[in-house]
Write a protein that holds these residues in place. Sequence first.
Motif, PDB file in Angstrom:
ATOM      1  N   LEU A  42       0.823  -1.211   0.000  1.00 15.93           N
ATOM      2  CA  LEU A  42       0.000   0.000   0.000  1.00 15.93           C
ATOM      3  C   LEU A  42       0.855   1.258   0.000  1.00 15.93           C
ATOM      4  O   LEU A  42       0.560   2.218  -0.725  1.00 15.93           O
ATOM      5  N   ILE A  50      -2.970   4.850   6.487  1.00 14.10           N
ATOM      6  CA  ILE A  50      -3.019   3.417   6.769  1.00 14.10           C
ATOM      7  C   ILE A  50      -3.129   3.205   8.274  1.00 14.10           C
ATOM      8  O   ILE A  50      -2.360   3.790   9.048  1.00 14.10           O
ATOM      9  N   ALA A  61      -6.986   0.917   5.073  1.00 17.19           N
ATOM     10  CA  ALA A  61      -6.302   1.980   4.340  1.00 17.19           C
ATOM     11  C   ALA A  61      -7.334   2.821   3.608  1.00 17.19           C
ATOM     12  O   ALA A  61      -8.303   2.295   3.051  1.00 17.19           O
ATOM     13  N   LEU A 112      -5.560  -5.712  -3.194  1.00 15.93           N
ATOM     14  CA  LEU A 112      -4.320  -4.971  -3.443  1.00 15.93           C
ATOM     15  C   LEU A 112      -4.258  -4.474  -4.888  1.00 15.93           C
ATOM     16  O   LEU A 112      -3.823  -3.350  -5.153  1.00 15.93           O
ATOM     17  N   ALA A 115      -6.468  -1.570  -5.133  1.00 12.83           N
ATOM     18  CA  ALA A 115      -5.861  -0.446  -4.420  1.00 12.83           C
ATOM     19  C   ALA A 115      -4.818   0.251  -5.291  1.00 12.83           C
ATOM     20  O   ALA A 115      -4.752   1.487  -5.344  1.00 12.83           O
ATOM     21  N   ARG A 116      -3.995  -0.536  -5.971  1.00 14.11           N
ATOM     22  CA  ARG A 116      -2.953   0.055  -6.825  1.00 14.11           C
ATOM     23  C   ARG A 116      -3.582   0.901  -7.926  1.00 14.11           C
ATOM     24  O   ARG A 116      -3.150   2.041  -8.184  1.00 14.11           O
TER      25      ARG A 116
END
Length: 387
Positions: A42, A50, A61, A112, A115-116
Amino acid sequence: MPVINRIADFTPDMTAWRRHLHSQPELVFDCHKTAAFVVEKLRAFGITDIHEGIATSGVVAIIEGQGDGPTIGLRADMDALPMDEITGLDYASTITGAMHACGHDGHTTMLLGAARYLAETRNFKGRVALIFQPAEELIGGAEVMVREGVLEKFNISEIYALHNLPGLPVGHFQTTPGPIMAAVDTATITIQGRGGHGATPHETADPVVAAVSIVQAIQTILSRNHYAFDELVISVTQIHTGSADNVIPDTAWIQATVRSYDKNVQAMVMRRLEEICAGQGVSFGVEVSLDYEIGYPATINDPAKTAFACDVAREIAGDAAVNDAASAEMGAEDFAFFLERIPGSYLFIGNGDTAGLHHPKFDFDDETAAHGASFFARLVETAQPLG
């Protein structure tokens, strides 16, 4: 719109993340290494808001969008199962007695990946709260996160989760409005008798015979006490007693799992178990005690949020690959604790022709990750568009 191109670009990275997590499974709340890996990624994505140590090892997050708006929650579970892996894969579990046999490594990877992408584009209003949860299996980490106030602290107004499903083709989705996963309770029955020699049973109060009769009586709850169209499963899964063929023991112990959707059905089962235990105790001259543990509640999808989520899934997968009227499951899921508090939806995503969940040969299909990450990303962009 198929898989998002940018997410497809970093699919090899997601595969590497997932296989690393698969090789390093952690149990219940002890997901510290997994959480550290999540936080490392993250931060590499440029996410700075976070929060660690929630429910022991959970992570939340926050990604800020462009402009004011609500906060949408996306949840992934991180924990593994207490079992040994027999896949023989290069990235198989390196931890004896622990294995990602339910695909939580893949769930974490999908979130994830989303999130990216969301951190790069921020093509949405408001905020997205990424919830990486420990202890979905067995204990209920979601309940702890809710109790610790994650929904209020981060002002989360709606929430979504994905779970992989073996047997459903990769890139397909299925869910249903209303009940989708059952409530799960555990009934433990202890029988205290009076043991003795197997040759003189008349001098004993035999808990073995009482246990057999109690198990048989439990079967009548489904056949004679509950309405046939109300979902209910009662499975006696353990009976423990005795030590030798010529010894009548003092005690016996029974355990059962109870799966239901309706609280009235749940209450009926509790009442009937108490009555059966009391009556059988008198019948056999033994003491019978019931410990009824209420576990995860039923997972109830919000109809409007589920319809919305299915529309988003259709953008990713196409109409034919989305089933919005799937049959409900009698398995349980602690995501229910989130859905008791705020609206949202729980969906299954196809994992292809793999071993079943909780099987020692199970493995998450890495091709699934891009579809799940794209779903999460488009969900946020569609729910909170820039306008």
